[in-house]
Design a protein around this motif. Structure first.
Motif, PDB file in Angstrom:
ATOM      1  N   ARG A  86     -31.653  20.407 -36.881  1.00 59.96           N
ATOM      2  CA  ARG A  86     -31.629  20.005 -35.470  1.00 59.96           C
ATOM      3  C   ARG A  86     -30.264  19.421 -35.103  1.00 59.96           C
ATOM      4  N   LYS A  87     -29.692  18.643 -35.995  1.00 62.24           N
ATOM      5  CA  LYS A  87     -28.390  18.029 -35.733  1.00 62.24           C
ATOM      6  C   LYS A  87     -27.326  19.097 -35.549  1.00 62.24           C
ATOM      7  N   ILE A  88     -27.305  20.083 -36.440  1.00 67.00           N
ATOM      8  CA  ILE A  88     -26.341  21.172 -36.327  1.00 67.00           C
ATOM      9  C   ILE A  88     -26.621  21.986 -35.066  1.00 67.00           C
ATOM     10  N   GLY A  89     -27.898  22.288 -34.820  1.00 68.21           N
ATOM     11  CA  GLY A  89     -28.274  23.086 -33.652  1.00 68.21           C
ATOM     12  C   GLY A  89     -27.881  22.426 -32.347  1.00 68.21           C
ATOM     13  N   ASN A  90     -28.075  21.114 -32.248  1.00 66.12           N
ATOM     14  CA  ASN A  90     -27.691  20.400 -31.029  1.00 66.12           C
ATOM     15  C   ASN A  90     -26.183  20.484 -30.793  1.00 66.12           C
ATOM     16  N   ALA A  91     -25.412  20.406 -31.890  1.00 60.75           N
ATOM     17  CA  ALA A  91     -23.959  20.503 -31.756  1.00 60.75           C
ATOM     18  C   ALA A  91     -23.550  21.898 -31.294  1.00 60.75           C
ATOM     19  N   LEU A  92     -24.163  22.933 -31.862  1.00 57.01           N
ATOM     20  CA  LEU A  92     -23.824  24.300 -31.476  1.00 57.01           C
ATOM     21  C   LEU A  92     -24.181  24.570 -30.006  1.00 57.01           C
ATOM     22  N   ARG A  93     -25.323  24.043 -29.585  1.00 60.56           N
ATOM     23  CA  ARG A  93     -25.718  24.231 -28.182  1.00 60.56           C
ATOM     24  C   ARG A  93     -24.742  23.504 -27.251  1.00 60.56           C
ATOM     25  N   LEU A 129     -20.941  29.267 -21.630  1.00 57.89           N
ATOM     26  CA  LEU A 129     -21.376  30.560 -22.152  1.00 57.89           C
ATOM     27  C   LEU A 129     -22.895  30.674 -22.143  1.00 57.89           C
ATOM     28  N   THR A 130     -23.382  31.834 -21.754  1.00 57.31           N
ATOM     29  CA  THR A 130     -24.804  32.110 -21.942  1.00 57.31           C
ATOM     30  C   THR A 130     -25.023  32.370 -23.430  1.00 57.31           C
ATOM     31  N   GLN A 131     -26.267  32.354 -23.834  1.00 49.11           N
ATOM     32  CA  GLN A 131     -26.544  32.595 -25.247  1.00 49.11           C
ATOM     33  C   GLN A 131     -26.109  34.012 -25.654  1.00 49.11           C
ATOM     34  N   GLU A 132     -26.298  34.964 -24.747  1.00 50.42           N
ATOM     35  CA  GLU A 132     -25.905  36.343 -25.052  1.00 50.42           C
ATOM     36  C   GLU A 132     -24.385  36.457 -25.186  1.00 50.42           C
ATOM     37  N   ALA A 133     -23.647  35.825 -24.267  1.00 52.60           N
ATOM     38  CA  ALA A 133     -22.185  35.884 -24.325  1.00 52.60           C
ATOM     39  C   ALA A 133     -21.668  35.174 -25.573  1.00 52.60           C
ATOM     40  N   ALA A 134     -22.285  34.041 -25.891  1.00 54.64           N
ATOM     41  CA  ALA A 134     -21.874  33.297 -27.081  1.00 54.64           C
ATOM     42  C   ALA A 134     -22.159  34.091 -28.345  1.00 54.64           C
ATOM     43  N   ALA A 135     -23.296  34.784 -28.362  1.00 60.35           N
ATOM     44  CA  ALA A 135     -23.654  35.588 -29.529  1.00 60.35           C
ATOM     45  C   ALA A 135     -22.606  36.671 -29.775  1.00 60.35           C
ATOM     46  N   ARG A 136     -22.127  37.287 -28.700  1.00 57.79           N
ATOM     47  CA  ARG A 136     -21.086  38.299 -28.860  1.00 57.79           C
ATOM     48  C   ARG A 136     -19.796  37.663 -29.378  1.00 57.79           C
ATOM     49  N   LEU A 137     -19.475  36.484 -28.855  1.00 62.21           N
ATOM     50  CA  LEU A 137     -18.248  35.804 -29.264  1.00 62.21           C
ATOM     51  C   LEU A 137     -18.263  35.452 -30.748  1.00 62.21           C
ATOM     52  N   VAL A 138     -19.396  34.912 -31.218  1.00 54.40           N
ATOM     53  CA  VAL A 138     -19.473  34.445 -32.609  1.00 54.40           C
ATOM     54  C   VAL A 138     -19.967  35.537 -33.553  1.00 54.40           C
ATOM     55  N   GLU A 139     -20.178  36.735 -33.014  1.00 54.54           N
ATOM     56  CA  GLU A 139     -20.575  37.889 -33.810  1.00 54.54           C
ATOM     57  C   GLU A 139     -21.900  37.668 -34.535  1.00 54.54           C
ATOM     58  N   ARG A 140     -22.869  37.184 -33.754  1.00 55.73           N
ATOM     59  CA  ARG A 140     -24.230  37.013 -34.248  1.00 55.73           C
ATOM     60  C   ARG A 140     -25.174  37.607 -33.212  1.00 55.73           C
ATOM     61  N   SER A 178     -30.449  35.181 -33.691  1.00 56.44           N
ATOM     62  CA  SER A 178     -29.931  34.323 -34.762  1.00 56.44           C
ATOM     63  C   SER A 178     -29.318  33.048 -34.193  1.00 56.44           C
ATOM     64  N   LEU A 179     -28.512  33.214 -33.130  1.00 58.02           N
ATOM     65  CA  LEU A 179     -27.886  32.041 -32.534  1.00 58.02           C
ATOM     66  C   LEU A 179     -28.933  31.090 -31.966  1.00 58.02           C
ATOM     67  N   SER A 180     -29.971  31.649 -31.350  1.00 60.03           N
ATOM     68  CA  SER A 180     -31.053  30.821 -30.819  1.00 60.03           C
ATOM     69  C   SER A 180     -31.751  30.061 -31.935  1.00 60.03           C
ATOM     70  N   ALA A 181     -31.974  30.728 -33.066  1.00 61.75           N
ATOM     71  CA  ALA A 181     -32.638  30.074 -34.200  1.00 61.75           C
ATOM     72  C   ALA A 181     -31.792  28.925 -34.731  1.00 61.75           C
ATOM     73  N   TYR A 182     -30.469  29.113 -34.775  1.00 59.16           N
ATOM     74  CA  TYR A 182     -29.587  28.036 -35.222  1.00 59.16           C
ATOM     75  C   TYR A 182     -29.634  26.861 -34.239  1.00 59.16           C
ATOM     76  N   GLU A 183     -29.513  27.175 -32.954  1.00 62.80           N
ATOM     77  CA  GLU A 183     -29.461  26.117 -31.944  1.00 62.80           C
ATOM     78  C   GLU A 183     -30.758  25.320 -31.871  1.00 62.80           C
ATOM     79  N   ASN A 184     -31.878  25.962 -32.125  1.00 57.28           N
ATOM     80  CA  ASN A 184     -33.178  25.278 -32.053  1.00 57.28           C
ATOM     81  C   ASN A 184     -33.610  24.667 -33.375  1.00 57.28           C
ATOM     82  N   GLY A 185     -32.768  24.777 -34.391  1.00 54.03           N
ATOM     83  CA  GLY A 185     -33.090  24.195 -35.685  1.00 54.03           C
ATOM     84  C   GLY A 185     -34.181  24.921 -36.431  1.00 54.03           C
ATOM     85  N   ILE A 221     -18.476  30.187 -36.903  1.00 50.00           N
ATOM     86  CA  ILE A 221     -18.870  29.895 -35.523  1.00 50.00           C
ATOM     87  C   ILE A 221     -17.986  28.789 -34.936  1.00 50.00           C
ATOM     88  N   LEU A 222     -17.712  27.764 -35.728  1.00 52.10           N
ATOM     89  CA  LEU A 222     -16.836  26.686 -35.254  1.00 52.10           C
ATOM     90  C   LEU A 222     -15.450  27.225 -34.933  1.00 52.10           C
TER      91      LEU A 222
END
Length: 284
Positions: free
Chosen positions: A12-19, A27-38, A42-49, A61-62
């Motif tokens: 959750r701590k990592i996910g909150n930081a990524l969000r 960035l929308t989640q879709e745009a961010a996913a393209r940027l970070v190549e995920r 997957s990006l949603s799963a990371y952000e929601n912990g 990603i960082l």
């Protein structure tokens, strides 16, 4: 509890930081996913912990988000690395709430622990008989009896006291040491264990004497955990009868640190604390 629930706090701590990084960049989640190549999933799963992230993937990603602060990066990467370690508690067939799993995993990785206990001996110092008596005190209000291995589970935590990198500072109210938990024999053994551990180790225990009067610990017990080494994560754990919390807001942690410092200044010295414990033991 499934293995996927083992490190929910870290995830959750990592996910909150990524969000937060994504939102700051508009960035929308879709745009961010393209940027970070995920994938967006997957990006949603990371952000929601909901999914653990490998340090290598987090680093990438960082990089894509342009996060260059070394302290911030080190803290998150440390969390990701810790979150992939197997936990000893997984072998215990006892009910484990998300809080206790989070707390035990954080405690196991702590480099520094500071606590105040108002009514009980700290769990890391308890004898088996004392722990059993504490658990037994709650039996009349339980809907189900406590597990037989619950005592063993708590005592297993005490192995962290042997870690060379760990420093523990306990402050215990005098009332907790005078309370006859389990009777005179059990309490006598408990006091002797406290003396043995504190006299033979680098860890520090101070007693808050009853004559000290009002103090900042009157609202209840708490534990401050400094987790990791590169960029320590700070967390405060507090408990009540029906609920437990992990607090990580910097401003609130600062208040607990101030409270612990004030309590330390009002408590007896290490030497005087030992003398008082010996005096209490002699009266049993």
């Amino acid at each position: 509890m499934s293995s996927g629930d083992q490190f929910s706090y870290r995830r959750r701590k990592i996910g909150n930081a990524l969000r937060r990084y994504r939102d700051e960049r508009g960035l929308t989640q879709e745009a961010a996913a393209r940027l970070v190549e995920r994938s967006p999933a997957s990006l949603s799963a990371y952000e929601n912990g909901h999914r653990a992230i490998r340090p290598r993937d987090l680093r990438q990603i960082l990089d894509h988000y342009g996060i260059t602060d070394e302290h911030e990066r080190a803290g998150l990467l440390d969390l990701a690395a810790q979150g992939r370690k197997p936990g000893w508690w997984r072998d215990f067939d006892v009910p484990k709430t998300p809080f206790i799993v989070d707390f035990v995993s954080l405690e196991g990785e702590a480099s520094r622990i500071r606590s105040f206990e108002s009514m009980a001996v700290p769990g890391l110092l308890q004898t088996p008989a004392y722990t059993a008596a504490v658990f037994g005190a709650y039996d009349p209000i339980r809907t189900e009896p406590h597990e037989k291995k619950a005592v063993e589970f708590r005592l297993r935590r005490q192995r962290i006291l042997d870690k060379p990198s760990l420093c523990v500072s306990w402050i215990v109210a005098e009332a907790a040491l005078r309370m006859l938990v389990g009777g005179p024999s059990v309490m006598g053994g408990q006091l002797m264990k406290i003396l043995k551990i504190t006299e033979e180790s680098r860890h520090d225990l101070r007693v808050m004497p009853s004559c000290a009067g009002a103090h900042p610990g009157m609202d209840g017990s708490f534990t401050i955990l400094d987790v990791g080494s590169a960029a320590p994560l700070q967390v405060v754990a507090t408990h009540s009868l029906t609920r437990s919390w992990l607090i990580d807001e910097p401003s609130r942690i600062a208040e607990y640190e101030q409270a612990h410092a004030e309590l330390t200044s009002r408590a007896l010295s290490e030497r005087d604390s030992c003398e008082l414990i010996k005096e209490i033991a002699s009266q049993l």
